[in-house]
Design a protein around this motif. Structure first.
Motif, mmCIF file in Angstrom:
data_model
loop_
_atom_site.group_PDB
_atom_site.id
_atom_site.type_symbol
_atom_site.label_atom_id
_atom_site.label_comp_id
_atom_site.label_asym_id
_atom_site.label_seq_id
_atom_site.Cartn_x
_atom_site.Cartn_y
_atom_site.Cartn_z
ATOM 1 N N GLY A 170 0.784 -1.229 0.000
ATOM 2 C CA GLY A 170 0.000 0.000 0.000
ATOM 3 C C GLY A 170 0.813 1.275 0.000
ATOM 4 N N ARG A 171 1.885 1.329 -0.766
ATOM 5 C CA ARG A 171 2.770 2.495 -0.755
ATOM 6 C C ARG A 171 2.028 3.770 -1.145
ATOM 7 N NH1 ARG A 171 4.377 -1.589 -3.368
ATOM 8 N NH2 ARG A 171 4.135 -0.669 -5.445
ATOM 9 N N GLY A 172 1.195 3.688 -2.182
ATOM 10 C CA GLY A 172 0.473 4.875 -2.645
ATOM 11 C C GLY A 172 -0.512 5.390 -1.614
ATOM 12 N N THR A 173 -1.131 4.488 -0.881
ATOM 13 C CA THR A 173 -2.089 4.895 0.145
ATOM 14 C C THR A 173 -1.377 5.598 1.292
ATOM 15 O OG1 THR A 173 -3.427 2.950 -0.424
ATOM 16 C CG2 THR A 173 -3.966 4.098 1.619
ATOM 17 N N VAL A 174 -0.234 5.071 1.703
ATOM 18 C CA VAL A 174 0.533 5.711 2.768
ATOM 19 C C VAL A 174 0.988 7.097 2.335
ATOM 20 C CG1 VAL A 174 2.673 5.610 4.112
ATOM 21 C CG2 VAL A 174 1.255 3.567 3.852
ATOM 22 N N ASP A 175 1.439 7.232 1.095
ATOM 23 C CA ASP A 175 1.846 8.541 0.581
ATOM 24 C C ASP A 175 0.688 9.537 0.636
ATOM 25 O OD1 ASP A 175 4.377 7.587 0.080
ATOM 26 O OD2 ASP A 175 4.035 7.244 -2.061
ATOM 27 N N ALA A 176 -0.514 9.079 0.282
ATOM 28 C CA ALA A 176 -1.689 9.952 0.319
ATOM 29 C C ALA A 176 -2.037 10.354 1.752
ATOM 30 C CB ALA A 176 -2.878 9.258 -0.344
ATOM 31 N N LEU A 177 -1.881 9.436 2.705
ATOM 32 C CA LEU A 177 -2.140 9.744 4.112
ATOM 33 C C LEU A 177 -1.150 10.775 4.633
ATOM 34 C CD1 LEU A 177 -2.875 6.158 5.481
ATOM 35 C CD2 LEU A 177 -4.491 8.066 5.453
ATOM 36 N N ALA A 183 2.131 16.434 9.573
ATOM 37 C CA ALA A 183 2.828 16.303 10.854
ATOM 38 C C ALA A 183 3.239 14.871 11.144
ATOM 39 C CB ALA A 183 1.932 16.819 11.979
ATOM 40 N N ALA A 184 2.711 13.903 10.392
ATOM 41 C CA ALA A 184 3.043 12.490 10.614
ATOM 42 C C ALA A 184 4.322 12.129 9.861
ATOM 43 C CB ALA A 184 1.901 11.600 10.153
ATOM 44 N N GLN A 185 5.197 11.388 10.523
ATOM 45 C CA GLN A 185 6.400 10.896 9.865
ATOM 46 C C GLN A 185 6.131 9.628 9.067
ATOM 47 O OE1 GLN A 185 9.361 10.343 12.920
ATOM 48 N NE2 GLN A 185 9.437 12.510 13.473
ATOM 49 N N ASP A 186 5.151 8.859 9.497
ATOM 50 C CA ASP A 186 4.804 7.617 8.811
ATOM 51 C C ASP A 186 3.355 7.286 9.151
ATOM 52 O OD1 ASP A 186 4.983 5.378 7.248
ATOM 53 O OD2 ASP A 186 6.532 4.367 8.459
ATOM 54 N N ALA A 187 2.777 6.341 8.404
ATOM 55 C CA ALA A 187 1.373 5.963 8.610
ATOM 56 C C ALA A 187 1.209 4.484 8.308
ATOM 57 C CB ALA A 187 0.455 6.794 7.725
ATOM 58 N N VAL A 350 5.740 3.672 14.295
ATOM 59 C CA VAL A 350 4.925 3.077 13.232
ATOM 60 C C VAL A 350 5.635 1.856 12.652
ATOM 61 C CG1 VAL A 350 3.893 3.444 10.970
ATOM 62 C CG2 VAL A 350 3.773 5.248 12.696
ATOM 63 N N HIS A 351 6.950 1.944 12.489
ATOM 64 C CA HIS A 351 7.714 0.793 11.986
ATOM 65 C C HIS A 351 7.620 -0.372 12.966
ATOM 66 C CE1 HIS A 351 10.869 -1.460 9.939
ATOM 67 N NE2 HIS A 351 11.446 -1.641 11.121
ATOM 68 N N ARG A 352 7.677 -0.062 14.238
ATOM 69 C CA ARG A 352 7.564 -1.109 15.267
ATOM 70 C C ARG A 352 6.214 -1.808 15.189
ATOM 71 N NH1 ARG A 352 8.676 0.303 21.623
ATOM 72 N NH2 ARG A 352 7.994 -1.685 22.550
ATOM 73 N N LEU A 353 5.156 -1.025 14.973
ATOM 74 C CA LEU A 353 3.826 -1.618 14.834
ATOM 75 C C LEU A 353 3.728 -2.429 13.547
ATOM 76 C CD1 LEU A 353 3.188 0.273 17.192
ATOM 77 C CD2 LEU A 353 1.079 0.920 16.022
ATOM 78 N N ARG A 354 4.304 -1.915 12.474
ATOM 79 C CA ARG A 354 4.216 -2.597 11.183
ATOM 80 C C ARG A 354 4.891 -3.961 11.236
ATOM 81 N NH1 ARG A 354 6.025 1.271 8.207
ATOM 82 N NH2 ARG A 354 4.018 1.995 7.361
ATOM 83 N N ARG A 355 5.989 -4.089 11.998
ATOM 84 C CA ARG A 355 6.735 -5.337 12.069
ATOM 85 C C ARG A 355 6.262 -6.243 13.198
ATOM 86 N NH1 ARG A 355 7.831 -6.648 7.762
ATOM 87 N NH2 ARG A 355 9.107 -8.285 8.705
ATOM 88 N N TYR A 356 5.325 -5.773 14.005
ATOM 89 C CA TYR A 356 4.831 -6.595 15.103
ATOM 90 C C TYR A 356 3.989 -7.743 14.533
ATOM 91 C CZ TYR A 356 3.287 -7.626 19.860
ATOM 92 O OH TYR A 356 3.074 -8.233 21.077
ATOM 93 N N PRO A 357 4.138 -8.991 15.049
ATOM 94 C CA PRO A 357 3.426 -10.140 14.459
ATOM 95 C C PRO A 357 1.920 -9.946 14.302
ATOM 96 C CG PRO A 357 5.058 -10.895 16.026
ATOM 97 C CD PRO A 357 5.034 -9.397 16.147
#
Length: 492
Positions: A170-177, A183-187, A350-357
């Protein structure tokens, strides 16, 4: 939108198409200019005499403008409706269907297709509640519905066409968010708001304590309680403050080695007024930084940026700017997109959440990602349009529906009234804030026939009356509303 997962069958109309428009709108439904090399229509190729019964075949454009037929355009898609109309008129021209039966055949096939696509029934929301959970919350934009169709086949949801290897989902969706919330560094996108909260508290505080104000331990729809949700993840809630007043000192006094995070929650569906106090996001953020723990803020309704109408509603951009480390919200409320949970904030968290099982169990599918991106990049959402409708506009439309009904039933002059009403945001957003509007008053017992009609209309029953509020109904559907009222009166 209902039924978008089903691809309807291709209807063989026998109608010739322009070579450059293969698979597009039938030639006889397009308005070609002379001299453009268009193919002759069936009627041009086979002219009929004045006595030919085929002259009684309804025109395609008249059928498409019929309120009962056009009501299927949104749930099934305009192309499918045009295809069924083309098929029926072609059968009539071929002599296999009587001209007077064309409209009935079209409605019969549309109803059958609607039933086969899903058990859900499309409805017109005449309740005045914009984000109505029982009616599917936010209605999608046309761009989002088109994106659902585009994403229904194979797509590069997790694949790089340039690199030829797997890439982030979902790269395009994250870019749109991120464009919508600078103010968000990642989503990150997950299945719904509850999943977003569960993932965040589990990844950041499992086996430890989370500080939550007593006034924010809310119960949401259908009896689900925030404390139960959090504790099911293995996180212990440490309540601070009181129901009506929680100060920064209450959070500070509860901090110890077991405290893993501070959680602030939007008080969905209620307001506490009078002798109240709550520590601000900025105050909690400063305390969290001092002690090295994150501050998570669940803003609930999915407002991404400030809105002049919703001045008391928290938004993601302002909340992050105030110092929150993570902001959580829903995608199918004030944002006006598909059901989704949105997580914004610090890149490392956000990276920590993304990699969490657990993220694997909650990850959003391609249809959600496509519809969400289209909502973010497209024109104003239908939710926003409905919220900002002017009372005078609504009054004029309601009076128009009343006039249309009275044209056929002048005996109801003293029964049908136009009255001021107050709508609501719904979905836990802006609790207690009224949306001034107007509604058509009908006898209370007509609410049932309206719900069972075609189109199905869900109205508000209040004070022994049925109230038809047009706030959440498109202008073009007003004739269908008038027809449905007349049909309900006819069954009375």
């Amino acid at each position: 939108m209902s039924g978008f997962l089903v691809v309807p069958p291709v209807f063989k109309t026998g109608v010739r198409r322009h070579p450059s428009q293969a698979g597009s709108i039938p030639v006889h439904l397009r308005h070609d200019r002379p001299g453009m090399g268009r193919s002759p229509t069936d009627q041009e190729a086979n002219p009929v005499s004045e006595q030919d019964p085929r002259r009684a075949i309804p025109r395609a454009d008249a059928l498409l403008a019929d309120p009962e037929i056009s009501a299927y355009a949104e749930p099934l898609g305009g192309e499918h409706v045009r295809g069924i109309v083309a098929s029926a008129t072609a059968q009539a021209r071929a002599g296999s269907l009587a001209p007077q039966s064309v409209r009935g055949r079209v409605l019969e096939e549309l109803a059958a297709l609607s039933r086969s696509a899903t058990s859900l029934t499309p409805v017109l929301n005449a309740t005045g509640v914009v984000i109505h959970t029982n009616l599917g919350r936010a209605p999608l934009t046309a761009a989002a519905r088109e994106a659902l169709l585009a994403a229904s086949g194979y797509v590069d949801v997790e694949f790089g066409l340039e690199s030829g290897v797997r890439e982030r989902r979902g790269r395009g969706t994250v870019d749109a968010l991120l464009a919508a919330v600078p103010a968000a560094q990642d989503a990150l996108v997950v299945t719904n708001g509850a999943a977003a909260l569960s993932l965040a508290v589990t990844a950041l505080a499992q086996g430890r304590d989370m500080l939550v104000s007593r006034g924010e331990l809310v119960e949401i729809g259908d009896g689900f309680r925030l404390p139960d949700l959090i504790e099911s993840t293995g996180v212990t809630i440490r309540e601070v403050g009181t129901t009506n007043r929680t100060h920064l000192a209450d959070y500070a006094g509860a901090l110890d080695e077991r405290a893993a995070a501070i959680l602030k929650v939007h008080p969905s569906n209620f307001r506490v007024s009078g002798f109240t106090a709550q520590a601000t996001v900025g105050e909690c953020a400063a305390l969290g930084r001092e002690h090295g723990i994150p501050v998570i803020v669940d803003i609930g309704s999915g407002l991404l940026a400030p809105d002049d109408l919703l001045t008391d509603e928290p938004d993601a951009q302002s909340t992050l700017a105030a110092g929150a480390d993570l902001v959580i919200c829903s995608g199918d409320k004030l944002l006006g997109g598909p059901q989704a949970g949105l997580i914004f904030g610090r890149a490392d968290l956000v990276h920590r959440l993304r990699r969490y099982p657990l993220a694997r169990a909650f990850r959003a599918g391609k249809l959600t990602l496509a519809a969400l991106e289209a909502t973010l990049r497209g024109p104003r959402s239908r939710v926003s349009a409905y919220l900002h409708r002017a009372p005078d506009e609504l009054r004029g439309r309601v009076e128009g529906v009343r006039s249309a009904v009275l044209a056929a039933r002048p005996d109801l002059e003293d029964v049908l009234a136009v009255v001021p009403v107050e709508g609501a945001v719904g979905g836990g957003g802006a609790p207690g804030m009224p949306l001034p509007g107007w509604a058509l008053v009908l006898p209370e017992h007509l609410a049932g026939p309206l719900r069972r009609g075609s189109p199905a209309i869900v109205a508000r029953v209040e004070g022994g009356r049925t109230l038809l509020d047009l706030r959440c109904i498109e202008d073009a559907e007003d004739p269908a509303v008038a027809s449905a009222v007349l049909a309900a009166l006819g069954r009375d």
